[in-house]
Design a protein around this motif. Structure first.
Motif, mmCIF file in Angstrom:
data_model
loop_
_atom_site.group_PDB
_atom_site.id
_atom_site.type_symbol
_atom_site.label_atom_id
_atom_site.label_comp_id
_atom_site.label_asym_id
_atom_site.label_seq_id
_atom_site.Cartn_x
_atom_site.Cartn_y
_atom_site.Cartn_z
ATOM 1 N N LEU A 1 0.481 -1.588 0.010
ATOM 2 C CA LEU A 1 -0.325 0.185 0.500
ATOM 3 C C LEU A 1 0.802 1.292 -0.307
ATOM 4 O O LEU A 1 0.270 1.930 -0.295
ATOM 5 C CB LEU A 1 -1.014 -0.045 1.231
ATOM 6 N N LEU A 2 2.167 2.150 0.995
ATOM 7 C CA LEU A 2 2.867 2.148 1.152
ATOM 8 C C LEU A 2 3.762 2.261 -0.603
ATOM 9 O O LEU A 2 4.043 4.025 -1.212
ATOM 10 C CB LEU A 2 3.826 2.179 2.068
ATOM 11 N N HIS A 3 3.911 2.036 -0.973
ATOM 12 C CA HIS A 3 4.563 1.985 -2.270
ATOM 13 C C HIS A 3 3.818 2.073 -3.617
ATOM 14 O O HIS A 3 4.182 2.870 -3.944
ATOM 15 C CB HIS A 3 5.379 0.470 -2.511
ATOM 16 N N ILE A 4 2.753 1.853 -3.042
ATOM 17 C CA ILE A 4 1.486 2.389 -4.492
ATOM 18 C C ILE A 4 1.392 3.651 -4.140
ATOM 19 O O ILE A 4 1.285 4.174 -5.103
ATOM 20 C CB ILE A 4 -0.045 1.248 -4.476
ATOM 21 N N ALA A 5 1.104 3.886 -2.828
ATOM 22 C CA ALA A 5 0.656 5.049 -2.352
ATOM 23 C C ALA A 5 1.495 6.706 -3.132
ATOM 24 O O ALA A 5 1.978 7.416 -3.281
ATOM 25 C CB ALA A 5 0.675 5.680 -1.291
ATOM 26 N N GLY A 6 3.292 5.466 -2.453
ATOM 27 C CA GLY A 6 4.065 6.725 -3.146
ATOM 28 C C GLY A 6 4.660 6.286 -4.504
ATOM 29 O O GLY A 6 5.666 6.668 -4.705
ATOM 30 N N LEU A 7 3.955 5.997 -5.757
ATOM 31 C CA LEU A 7 4.120 5.532 -6.704
ATOM 32 C C LEU A 7 5.295 5.113 -6.882
ATOM 33 O O LEU A 7 5.762 4.874 -8.141
ATOM 34 C CB LEU A 7 4.493 7.188 -7.673
ATOM 35 N N LEU A 8 5.772 4.265 -6.304
ATOM 36 C CA LEU A 8 6.831 3.536 -6.532
ATOM 37 C C LEU A 8 7.048 1.521 -7.551
ATOM 38 O O LEU A 8 6.957 1.664 -7.756
ATOM 39 C CB LEU A 8 7.505 3.315 -5.309
ATOM 40 N N GLU A 9 5.110 1.848 -6.903
ATOM 41 C CA GLU A 9 4.342 0.404 -7.502
ATOM 42 C C GLU A 9 3.245 0.688 -8.041
ATOM 43 O O GLU A 9 2.291 1.486 -7.568
ATOM 44 C CB GLU A 9 4.456 -0.648 -6.432
ATOM 45 N N SER B 1 -1.939 6.753 -12.867
ATOM 46 C CA SER B 1 -1.866 5.940 -13.759
ATOM 47 C C SER B 1 -1.508 5.999 -14.792
ATOM 48 O O SER B 1 -1.284 4.534 -15.464
ATOM 49 C CB SER B 1 -3.795 5.233 -13.371
ATOM 50 N N GLN B 2 -1.748 7.012 -16.002
ATOM 51 C CA GLN B 2 -1.463 7.279 -17.299
ATOM 52 C C GLN B 2 -0.230 7.990 -17.829
ATOM 53 O O GLN B 2 -0.672 8.490 -18.086
ATOM 54 C CB GLN B 2 -2.636 8.110 -17.669
ATOM 55 N N LEU B 3 0.786 8.286 -16.619
ATOM 56 C CA LEU B 3 1.833 9.134 -16.601
ATOM 57 C C LEU B 3 3.119 8.148 -16.545
ATOM 58 O O LEU B 3 2.856 7.189 -16.797
ATOM 59 C CB LEU B 3 2.205 9.580 -14.970
ATOM 60 N N SER B 4 3.861 8.591 -17.201
ATOM 61 C CA SER B 4 4.974 8.336 -17.996
ATOM 62 C C SER B 4 5.989 7.727 -16.599
ATOM 63 O O SER B 4 6.224 8.519 -15.158
ATOM 64 C CB SER B 4 5.843 8.754 -18.479
ATOM 65 N N ASP B 5 6.537 6.643 -16.740
ATOM 66 C CA ASP B 5 7.876 6.811 -15.646
ATOM 67 C C ASP B 5 8.774 8.065 -15.191
ATOM 68 O O ASP B 5 9.185 8.028 -13.955
ATOM 69 C CB ASP B 5 8.733 5.788 -15.956
ATOM 70 N N ILE B 6 9.102 8.588 -16.156
ATOM 71 C CA ILE B 6 9.969 10.126 -15.797
ATOM 72 C C ILE B 6 8.900 11.138 -15.150
ATOM 73 O O ILE B 6 9.170 11.906 -14.141
ATOM 74 C CB ILE B 6 10.303 10.932 -17.223
ATOM 75 N N GLU B 7 7.269 11.168 -15.769
ATOM 76 C CA GLU B 7 6.549 12.415 -14.657
ATOM 77 C C GLU B 7 5.938 11.473 -12.979
ATOM 78 O O GLU B 7 6.234 12.419 -12.697
ATOM 79 C CB GLU B 7 5.375 11.960 -15.517
ATOM 80 N N ARG B 8 6.325 10.219 -13.007
ATOM 81 C CA ARG B 8 5.608 10.112 -12.186
ATOM 82 C C ARG B 8 7.038 10.102 -10.958
ATOM 83 O O ARG B 8 7.326 10.417 -10.257
ATOM 84 C CB ARG B 8 5.791 8.134 -12.369
ATOM 85 N N THR B 9 8.374 9.400 -11.818
ATOM 86 C CA THR B 9 9.991 10.337 -11.087
ATOM 87 C C THR B 9 9.836 12.217 -10.982
ATOM 88 O O THR B 9 9.938 11.684 -9.394
ATOM 89 C CB THR B 9 10.897 9.873 -11.458
ATOM 90 N N MET B 10 9.007 12.367 -11.236
ATOM 91 C CA MET B 10 8.845 14.028 -11.134
ATOM 92 C C MET B 10 8.096 13.910 -9.397
ATOM 93 O O MET B 10 8.424 15.120 -9.511
ATOM 94 C CB MET B 10 8.650 14.950 -12.162
ATOM 95 N N ILE B 11 6.825 13.661 -9.707
ATOM 96 C CA ILE B 11 5.992 13.274 -8.485
ATOM 97 C C ILE B 11 6.839 13.270 -7.527
ATOM 98 O O ILE B 11 6.883 13.972 -6.163
ATOM 99 C CB ILE B 11 4.939 13.076 -8.691
ATOM 100 N N ARG B 12 7.525 12.252 -7.274
ATOM 101 C CA ARG B 12 8.231 11.893 -6.199
ATOM 102 C C ARG B 12 8.940 12.666 -5.888
ATOM 103 O O ARG B 12 9.839 12.806 -4.228
ATOM 104 C CB ARG B 12 8.530 11.020 -6.298
ATOM 105 N N ARG B 13 9.939 12.900 -6.599
ATOM 106 C CA ARG B 13 11.086 13.867 -5.957
ATOM 107 C C ARG B 13 10.260 15.494 -5.535
ATOM 108 O O ARG B 13 11.421 15.762 -5.098
ATOM 109 C CB ARG B 13 11.563 14.277 -7.281
ATOM 110 N N SER B 14 9.337 15.739 -6.360
ATOM 111 C CA SER B 14 8.867 16.970 -5.495
ATOM 112 C C SER B 14 7.249 17.705 -4.691
ATOM 113 O O SER B 14 7.570 18.263 -3.452
ATOM 114 C CB SER B 14 7.697 18.250 -7.314
ATOM 115 N N ASP B 15 6.973 16.411 -4.591
ATOM 116 C CA ASP B 15 5.748 16.362 -3.844
ATOM 117 C C ASP B 15 5.694 14.941 -2.903
ATOM 118 O O ASP B 15 5.095 15.091 -1.363
ATOM 119 C CB ASP B 15 4.531 16.118 -4.844
ATOM 120 N N ILE B 16 7.221 14.941 -2.912
ATOM 121 C CA ILE B 16 6.577 12.746 -1.907
ATOM 122 C C ILE B 16 7.978 12.566 -0.920
ATOM 123 O O ILE B 16 9.383 12.672 -1.998
ATOM 124 C CB ILE B 16 6.559 11.474 -3.107
#
Length: 232
Positions: A56-64, A79-94
């Motif tokens: 649950l934690l990994h999914i919420a954190g966009l790691l899975e 759900s439709q974001l690219s891996d790069i876009e998900r990485t950018m969210i993790r860097r800035s928001d998580i």
């Protein structure tokens, strides 16, 4: 869910499903799980081993990525974001804090906290200033030039917390952040986390087996039959 609405949670998990295959057997870990995390709120996730807490934690954190369902961050679907876009969210928001501090041993406390900011493109002078302020806020002002091997377990974990919030994330995920610490040190580290929630209005979800600490948080949730259930 419209982005910008005042009542939008920082992170919202909607009907999350996740299965794993082991040999010929399919294990259902999450089955329609829902969870909203709000700004300035601390939430404890307590459940038996194997219930799906880390998933649950990994999914919420966009790691899975879930098999079905949607993870909204700030009201926006991911759900439709690219891996790069998900990485950018993790860097800035998580921000993430783990049971093991995962500090880089060759760098000082200050440098460990500077790194996420430098990856984001901040100038060195800015990163030094912000990292110094965060470490001082967490009671480590006199330890900023020490490497991890020169710090106690509790100090190392507070540096890890400082690193996790260096880029001012909107949500902080912590997986058993006090699990390797003695009760006194665990209480000190937990206090630092709660202090940050109050000061920054970050949303926080902590996986923990420590019911005493969980009892001091705003909400307690668990997992039952693949769904999130509120406790109390």
């Amino acid at each position: 869910m419209e982005q910008g609405a005042e009542d939008v949670p920082v992170v919202y998990l909607h009907e999350i499903k996740r299965q794993y295959t082991q040999g010929t057997e399919t294990l259902t870990i999450l089955d329609g799980a829902k969870l909203a995390l709000w700004a300035g709120q601390s939430v404890a996730l307590v459940a038996p081993s194997g219930a799906g807490k880390s998933t649950l934690l990994h999914i919420a954190g966009l790691l899975e990525t879930p098999d079905d369902g949607e993870v909204y961050v700030g009201g926006a679907p991911t759900s439709q974001l690219s891996d790069i876009e998900r990485t950018m969210i993790r860097r800035s928001d998580i921000g993430f804090v783990y049971q093991s501090h995962r500090l880089l041993p060759e760098f000082t406390a200050l440098e460990n906290v500077m790194l996420p900011q430098m990856i984001q493109g901040l100038k060195r002078a800015e990163t030094v200033k912000r990292a110094t302020e965060i470490l001082a806020y967490l009671g480590l002002g006199e330890r900023i030039k020490h490497r991890p091997s020169e710090l106690s377990g509790g100090e190392q974990q507070r540096v890890a917390i400082a690193r996790a919030v260096a880029n001012a994330p909107r949500v902080l995920f912590a997986d058993e952040p006090t699990g390797n610490l003695d009760p006194h040190t665990a209480d000190h580290v937990f206090g630092a986390l709660m202090q940050l929630v109050a000061a920054t209005r970050v949303a926080m979800l902590i996986v923990t087996h420590n019911m005493e600490l969980a009892g001091r948080m705003d909400r307690r949730v668990s997992l039952a039959d693949g769904k999130v259930v509120e406790l109390d």
